[in-house]
Design an enzyme around this catalytic site. Structure first.
Site, short mmCIF file in Angstrom:
data_model
loop_
_atom_site.label_atom_id
_atom_site.label_comp_id
_atom_site.label_asym_id
_atom_site.label_seq_id
_atom_site.Cartn_x
_atom_site.Cartn_y
_atom_site.Cartn_z
N CYS A 203 16.98 31.81 0.24
CA CYS A 203 16.23 31.73 -0.64
C CYS A 203 15.84 30.26 -1.00
O CYS A 203 14.66 30.29 -0.75
CB CYS A 203 17.43 31.87 -1.90
N ASP B 50 17.66 33.16 -8.89
CA ASP B 50 18.41 33.84 -9.90
C ASP B 50 18.82 32.61 -10.70
O ASP B 50 20.04 31.89 -10.55
CB ASP B 50 19.87 34.42 -9.40
N ASN C 233 21.69 25.28 -6.94
CA ASN C 233 20.79 24.81 -5.99
C ASN C 233 20.32 23.27 -6.27
O ASN C 233 20.25 22.60 -5.35
CB ASN C 233 19.61 25.71 -6.20
N HIS D 186 13.86 33.50 -11.94
CA HIS D 186 13.99 34.85 -12.67
C HIS D 186 15.29 34.91 -13.27
O HIS D 186 16.33 34.26 -12.87
CB HIS D 186 13.71 36.11 -11.80
N ILE D 187 15.24 35.89 -14.57
CA ILE D 187 16.72 35.97 -15.05
C ILE D 187 16.68 37.71 -15.20
O ILE D 187 15.79 38.33 -15.55
CB ILE D 187 16.66 35.43 -16.39
N TYR D 188 17.70 38.08 -14.38
CA TYR D 188 18.08 39.67 -14.52
C TYR D 188 18.37 40.04 -15.70
O TYR D 188 18.77 39.57 -16.71
CB TYR D 188 19.15 39.88 -13.56
#
Length: 283
Positions: free
Chosen positions: A160, A183, A191, A221-223
């Protein structure tokens, strides 16, 4: 902390729904985010609106620098971040390249410390960078990359955060880190810590002063199963002041990182945080 919360709010308010084939879930997504961490001022970017397990984040980046390719080695350092991808990813479990339990394959540090050459040899990208920077050399290509499309099928996960580009201005070291996918609720707090620590520790072992670290995220992004917790819980909390990170000054070389460094060599001062949030993880 503000730039982290600004990104979270941006995704919640402006993101678009995208279906993710690998996980079978939808993600609320924005494209391009740029974060900056001023390591020279000790602005340690640790999330305070929920408890962040910073030692696990540092253990993971140290594992990458050591070239680890097995989840058991990461666990021994103090992080379980690779357990699921190494042992629960159905595609990887059925791969002929998987060597057995806990095997991660050719990803992250296993690529960066042993990058395959077309002639059959290998390059230790990290050692090459450390050697150059220690001599005060910046060839404008001091890039530690974990990205090798020809080896994706030989790993449990594509990287990633895949590129770390070091630059020298005088005796001050800078870092540009690039991340293809993030994520945000689960991964970004790790990170941010890792980008900061990478610049701080490489500056320390090469005898340079740390400057700023620039962190680019392409797909943030947000799941869908994380959205409610982010919107209705974490973003309702007031952040605390940032803590400071102390790194053992006796860490003076790449060999030190490879051989004896543990999480006891890193210390946080002044960390106030809200209650933990158990965000769902997508394998």
């Amino acid at each position: 902390m503000k730039q982290y919360l600004d990104l979270c709010n941006r995704i919640v308010n402006e993101g678009e729904w995208v279906s993710n084939e690998r996980t079978g879930k939808r993600c609320l997504t924005v494209i391009n985010a740029d974060l900056t961490y001023d390591v020279s001022k000790g602005e340690f970017p640790l999330v305070t609106t929920r408890k962040s397990y910073w030692k696990s984040a540092i253990a993971e980046i140290i594992g990458y620098l050591r070239g680890y390719d097995n989840a058991a080695d990461f666990r021994a350092l103090g992080t379980k971040t690779w357990d699921a991808n190494a042992n629960e990813n159905e595609v990887w479990l059925n791969s002929p390249y998987r060597k057995g339990e806990d095997d991660m394959g050719l990803c992250y540090g296993a690529i960066g410390r042993n990058f395959p050459k077309p002639d059959g040899g290998h390059i230790d990208l990290l050692k090459q960078i450390i050697d150059d920077l220690s001599r005060g050399v910046d060839n404008r290509g001091e890039i530690l990359t974990f990205y090798h499309p020809g080896a994706f099928h030989m790993a449990c996960l594509r990287p990633c955060m895949y590129s770390h580009h070091f630059s020298l201005l005088g005796d001050t070291l800078y870092l540009n880190s690039t991340q293809r996918s993030c994520d945000v609720p689960l991964g970004l707090n790790f990170n941010m810590v890792q980008v900061y620590v990478l610049l701080a520790i490489v500056a320390q072992i090469t005898g340079k002063k740390p400057g700023k670290a620039f962190h680019k995220i392409v797909n943030a992004h947000i799941y869908e199963d994380q959205l409610e917790l982010m919107r209705d819980v974490q973003l309702k909390r007031e952040p605390y002041p940032l803590p400071t990170l102390k790194i053992n000054p006796e860490i003076k070389s790449l060999k030190d990182i490879e051989t004896w460094v543990t999480m006891d060599d890193f210390e946080i001062e002044g960390y106030q945080f809200h209650e933990p949030i158990a965000y769902p993880f997508s394998v």
